[in-house]
Write a protein that holds these residues in place. Structure first.
Motif, PDB file in Angstrom:
ATOM      1  N   ASN A   1       0.987  -1.149  -0.056  1.00 52.31           N
ATOM      2  CA  ASN A   1       0.043  -0.023  -0.048  1.00 52.31           C
ATOM      3  C   ASN A   1       0.834   1.011   0.017  1.00 52.31           C
ATOM      4  N   THR A   2       0.904   2.081  -1.174  1.00 57.46           N
ATOM      5  CA  THR A   2       1.547   2.961  -1.297  1.00 57.46           C
ATOM      6  C   THR A   2       1.201   4.232  -0.265  1.00 57.46           C
ATOM      7  N   GLU A   3       0.124   4.250   0.453  1.00 55.00           N
ATOM      8  CA  GLU A   3      -0.204   5.287   1.452  1.00 55.00           C
ATOM      9  C   GLU A   3       0.521   5.032   2.850  1.00 55.00           C
ATOM     10  N   THR A   4       0.857   3.648   3.059  1.00 49.79           N
ATOM     11  CA  THR A   4       1.750   3.304   4.250  1.00 49.79           C
ATOM     12  C   THR A   4       3.095   3.402   4.359  1.00 49.79           C
ATOM     13  N   LEU A   5       3.508   3.580   2.921  1.00 51.74           N
ATOM     14  CA  LEU A   5       5.246   3.524   2.759  1.00 51.74           C
ATOM     15  C   LEU A   5       5.539   4.728   3.141  1.00 51.74           C
ATOM     16  N   PRO A   6       6.596   4.982   3.998  1.00 49.27           N
ATOM     17  CA  PRO A   6       7.552   6.369   4.160  1.00 49.27           C
ATOM     18  C   PRO A   6       8.243   6.476   3.200  1.00 49.27           C
ATOM     19  N   ARG A   7       8.248   7.768   2.685  1.00 50.03           N
ATOM     20  CA  ARG A   7       8.875   8.188   1.724  1.00 50.03           C
ATOM     21  C   ARG A   7      10.000   9.346   2.264  1.00 50.03           C
ATOM     22  N   VAL A   8      11.279   8.705   2.084  1.00 49.58           N
ATOM     23  CA  VAL A   8      12.490   9.254   2.855  1.00 49.58           C
ATOM     24  C   VAL A   8      13.458   9.144   1.674  1.00 49.58           C
ATOM     25  N   LEU A   9      14.065  10.476   1.499  1.00 51.89           N
ATOM     26  CA  LEU A   9      15.331  10.778   0.819  1.00 51.89           C
ATOM     27  C   LEU A   9      16.508  11.330   1.413  1.00 51.89           C
ATOM     28  N   ILE A  10      17.712  11.148   1.043  1.00 46.92           N
ATOM     29  CA  ILE A  10      18.740  11.642   1.504  1.00 46.92           C
ATOM     30  C   ILE A  10      19.312  12.859   0.635  1.00 46.92           C
ATOM     31  N   ASN A  11      19.639  13.943   1.356  1.00 47.95           N
ATOM     32  CA  ASN A  11      19.707  15.111   0.664  1.00 47.95           C
ATOM     33  C   ASN A  11      21.192  15.057   0.266  1.00 47.95           C
ATOM     34  N   GLN A  12      21.622  14.727  -0.663  1.00 51.60           N
ATOM     35  CA  GLN A  12      22.987  14.573  -1.453  1.00 51.60           C
ATOM     36  C   GLN A  12      23.584  15.745  -1.467  1.00 51.60           C
ATOM     37  N   ARG A  13      22.974  16.918  -1.883  1.00 47.36           N
ATOM     38  CA  ARG A  13      23.476  18.281  -2.378  1.00 47.36           C
ATOM     39  C   ARG A  13      23.838  18.933  -0.996  1.00 47.36           C
ATOM     40  N   TYR A  14      22.850  18.631   0.130  1.00 44.33           N
ATOM     41  CA  TYR A  14      23.293  19.102   1.327  1.00 44.33           C
ATOM     42  C   TYR A  14      24.615  18.710   2.090  1.00 44.33           C
ATOM     43  N   PHE A  15      24.608  17.410   1.856  1.00 44.71           N
ATOM     44  CA  PHE A  15      25.799  16.629   2.355  1.00 44.71           C
ATOM     45  C   PHE A  15      27.003  17.113   1.735  1.00 44.71           C
ATOM     46  N   ALA A  16      26.958  17.197   0.441  1.00 43.05           N
ATOM     47  CA  ALA A  16      28.007  17.689  -0.271  1.00 43.05           C
ATOM     48  C   ALA A  16      28.492  19.059   0.240  1.00 43.05           C
ATOM     49  N   GLN A  17      27.491  19.888   0.405  1.00 48.88           N
ATOM     50  CA  GLN A  17      27.786  21.325   0.952  1.00 48.88           C
ATOM     51  C   GLN A  17      28.262  21.499   2.245  1.00 48.88           C
ATOM     52  N   VAL A  18      27.753  20.709   3.500  1.00 51.42           N
ATOM     53  CA  VAL A  18      28.326  20.722   4.566  1.00 51.42           C
ATOM     54  C   VAL A  18      29.610  20.156   4.797  1.00 51.42           C
ATOM     55  N   SER A  19      29.724  18.749   3.724  1.00 54.23           N
ATOM     56  CA  SER A  19      31.174  18.103   3.802  1.00 54.23           C
ATOM     57  C   SER A  19      32.111  19.092   3.547  1.00 54.23           C
ATOM     58  N   GLY A  20      32.012  20.085   2.585  1.00 47.42           N
ATOM     59  CA  GLY A  20      33.161  20.736   2.455  1.00 47.42           C
ATOM     60  C   GLY A  20      33.305  21.780   3.242  1.00 47.42           C
ATOM     61  N   GLU A  21      32.638  22.185   4.359  1.00 47.16           N
ATOM     62  CA  GLU A  21      32.924  23.338   5.117  1.00 47.16           C
ATOM     63  C   GLU A  21      33.071  22.986   6.471  1.00 47.16           C
ATOM     64  N   VAL A  22      33.176  21.327   6.601  1.00 42.93           N
ATOM     65  CA  VAL A  22      33.973  21.228   8.029  1.00 42.93           C
ATOM     66  C   VAL A  22      35.047  21.586   8.417  1.00 42.93           C
ATOM     67  N   ARG A  23      35.294  22.012   9.935  1.00 43.42           N
ATOM     68  CA  ARG A  23      36.386  22.814  10.368  1.00 43.42           C
ATOM     69  C   ARG A  23      37.249  22.017  11.266  1.00 43.42           C
ATOM     70  N   ASN A  24      36.699  20.865  11.652  1.00 46.56           N
ATOM     71  CA  ASN A  24      37.792  20.078  12.722  1.00 46.56           C
ATOM     72  C   ASN A  24      37.040  18.558  12.587  1.00 46.56           C
ATOM     73  N   LYS A  25      37.897  17.711  13.296  1.00 47.78           N
ATOM     74  CA  LYS A  25      37.575  16.373  13.014  1.00 47.78           C
ATOM     75  C   LYS A  25      36.202  15.909  13.691  1.00 47.78           C
ATOM     76  N   ALA A  26      35.755  16.486  14.694  1.00 46.06           N
ATOM     77  CA  ALA A  26      34.352  16.240  15.413  1.00 46.06           C
ATOM     78  C   ALA A  26      33.196  16.469  14.503  1.00 46.06           C
ATOM     79  N   GLU A  27      33.360  17.544  13.702  1.00 44.71           N
ATOM     80  CA  GLU A  27      32.226  17.780  12.758  1.00 44.71           C
ATOM     81  C   GLU A  27      32.430  16.975  11.498  1.00 44.71           C
ATOM     82  N   LYS A  28      33.578  16.441  11.172  1.00 48.19           N
ATOM     83  CA  LYS A  28      33.467  15.294  10.040  1.00 48.19           C
ATOM     84  C   LYS A  28      33.179  14.013  10.555  1.00 48.19           C
ATOM     85  N   GLU A  29      33.287  13.741  11.741  1.00 45.82           N
ATOM     86  CA  GLU A  29      32.827  12.583  12.188  1.00 45.82           C
ATOM     87  C   GLU A  29      31.046  12.623  12.218  1.00 45.82           C
ATOM     88  N   TYR A  30      30.892  13.601  12.692  1.00 45.45           N
ATOM     89  CA  TYR A  30      29.351  13.937  12.723  1.00 45.45           C
ATOM     90  C   TYR A  30      28.685  13.989  11.760  1.00 45.45           C
TER      91      TYR A  30
END
Length: 529
Positions: free
Chosen positions: A336-365
């Motif tokens: 039933n399509t009405e009960t299926l959760p529709r979840v996506l991973i924001n790849q663009r946002y991940f690429a953006q924040v990955s390029g702006e990490v400043r330390n190891k803790a942020e990178k691990e997070y």
């Protein structure tokens, strides 16, 4: 043997319950509503996850259609981003050979981009503002201002909400307080009446001790009883009663039908519940025809008068699996399509924040959030795939049930499904918990199709316990008043049909279906009570 210390290297295999594996197992046993809540919490905690608000496309591609994608073999794993389609044939002895197509939902097939379609507008019914350059009064201008404020008919500012004009449903308390304010003028009696209203239960009966209420209000018990007799005349009839007998008396008194004979019946309700006709005839002093009329009068009364004010909305079950018959034969099964959760991973946002990490803790997070999001999407895909596999095998095993009815339900256990699809019994148990399937014969929980077996007589095949219960109910429903079937007689009939069953088992099934004994049924049908 000498005890010494030494170092050894050993190679072993073991299953480690990682948090990701525990999450995947947990998702299997969640219902569709619980799963939606779980996904919402994950989206709140993970900035890389987001809901896909795009509308689903069509129902997908048929498994045996021409050019409908690749079909996975028995040993192939799931495709990336979707669920494999499989072409299966029912394996039920004696069933018609029909094609059983599995229709699964994939992210690429059912998540369509684009915005919602524009709404159509009926411009003939839209009032527009007239030109202000005329300098005179224009009816369209006045009505245009009226329409621009929502069509409320008021010249005040503010938005108009149609829901404000809807009337709310009256509760039992409000209904009784309205009658109390009209019928009782004394403020002390009104206070007593309010206290009695607060003592009502869901059925409209007075719960609690009147002596304790008199002590609490510091008044005489006789005054409370006098107010109670007055409020017992309120609508709905029978409210404020302290027992079932008093509730029926109040309703009969309002109808002017509380004569001595029916009062004697109310004084002996236990005899009426036991269908003890000879004893009722004796205590009431009437003949059989009058007794039948009195029982019919009792049946028209409402033993729980306050339930008519219960406005709780019944929550309908939303099926997780849809099943329907194909025009060319065979069953089509899909999620039933009405009960299926529709979840996506924001790849663009991940690429953006990955390029702006400043330390190891942020990178691990960021890395941990990305891996968690990937695992959630994979777990949801695996959950859908597992549910569809289990449902497909259940339909294959219980094919005769969907074709001919409940009397052909086969005995089935979790091990049968687990061995057929190559999974563990605990996995099948989790999948079938709180999962429902919409079939041509109704909506059933997946647990419904798992029933114990009853041995067949003379070496015949075993029978499902649910099918035997259906057979017992059919026999009792079809018995004539002059031929009431005892439990022993039902055992003989079932044995002649090839079902080996004990008398105590018949009695247990009959009591579970709330069917009275043969003695009570004979009394009821002989007097038509």
């Amino acid at each position: 043997m000498a005890l010494t210390q030494r170092l050894d290297l050993r190679q072993t295999q073991s299953l480690v319950m990682t948090p990701q594996l525990q999450q995947a197992i947990k998702l299997l046993q969640l219902s569709n509503m619980e799963l939606s809540d779980y996904v919402d919490r994950e989206i709140e905690q993970n900035p890389l996850l987001e809901r896909d608000e795009a509308e689903f496309g069509d129902g997908g591609v048929q498994a045996n259609g021409d050019g409908a994608g690749a079909q996975g073999g028995a040993g192939e794993g799931p495709r990336e981003g979707g669920i494999d389609q499989a072409e299966l044939a029912p394996a039920v002895d004696g069933a018609d050979q029909r094609q059983l197509d599995t229709h699964e939902l994939t992210t690429s097939d059912h998540m369509a981009g684009g915005s919602d379609a524009p709404l159509d507008t009926d411009f003939e019914n839209v009032w527009t503002n007239g030109s202000a350059a005329d300098g005179g009064f224009d009816g369209t201008e006045a009505f245009g201002d009226w329409s621009s404020k929502g069509g409320s008919g008021s010249f005040e500012d503010g938005e108009y909400n149609l829901e404000q004009t809807l009337s709310g449903e009256t509760s039992l308390r409000d209904h009784l307080i309205g009658q109390l304010n009209v019928d009782i003028a004394d403020p002390v009696d009104r206070l007593i009446g309010l206290a009695l209203i607060d003592m009502l239960d869901a059925a409209g009966y007075v719960t609690g001790d009147l002596d304790a209420l008199a002590e609490q209000l510091n008044c005489e018990l006789s005054r409370i009883e006098a107010v109670l007799r007055r409020v017992q005349r309120f609508d709905p009839p029978g409210v404020f009663a302290r027992s079932l007998k008093e509730c029926l008396e109040i309703q009969l008194r309002e109808r002017n039908r509380l004569d001595p004979a029916i009062q004697a019946m109310l004084d002996n309700l236990e005899l009426l519940a036991a269908r003890n006709v000879p004893a009722l005839l004796k205590v009431c002093g009437v003949d059989a025809e009058d007794l039948s009329d009195m029982v019919a009068e009792i049946r028209t009364l409402d033993p729980k008068p306050a339930l008519r004010f219960d406005h709780q909305v019944v929550q309908t079950v939303t099926p997780d699996i849809l099943m329907r018959l194909q025009p060319g034969g065979g069953w089509l099964i899909e999620l039933n399509t009405e009960t299926l959760p529709r979840v996506l991973i924001n790849q663009r946002y991940f690429a953006q924040v990955s390029g702006e990490v400043r330390n190891k803790a942020e990178k691990e997070y960021i890395s941990e959030r990305f891996n968690s999001a990937n695992w959630l999407v994979k777990s949801l895909h695996q959950r859908a795939n597992t549910i569809l596999k289990v449902a497909t095998e259940i339909v294959r095993q219980q094919d005769l049930f969907f074709v001919k009815g409940v009397q052909y339900l086969r005995p089935l256990i979790l091990r049968d499904i687990a061995e057929a699809i190559g999974m563990h019994e605990s996995t099948v148990s989790r999948v079938t918990t709180n999962k429902f399937m919409a079939t041509p014969r109704g909506v059933f929980e997946l647990k419904y199709f798992f029933t114990s077996s009853i041995n067949g007589a003379g070496g015949e095949a075993a029978h499902s316990a649910e099918a035997v219960r259906f057979r017992i109910k059919a026999l009792i429903d079809g018995e004539p008043p002059e031929g009431i079937l005892s439990d022993d007689r039902i055992v003989e009939i079932l044995k002649s049909d090839g079902i080996e069953i004990a008398r105590r088992t018949v009695a247990k099934y009959r009591e579970a279906m709330r069917i009275p004994s043969s003695v009570q049924r004979r009394r009821e049908k002989s007097m038509r009570l």
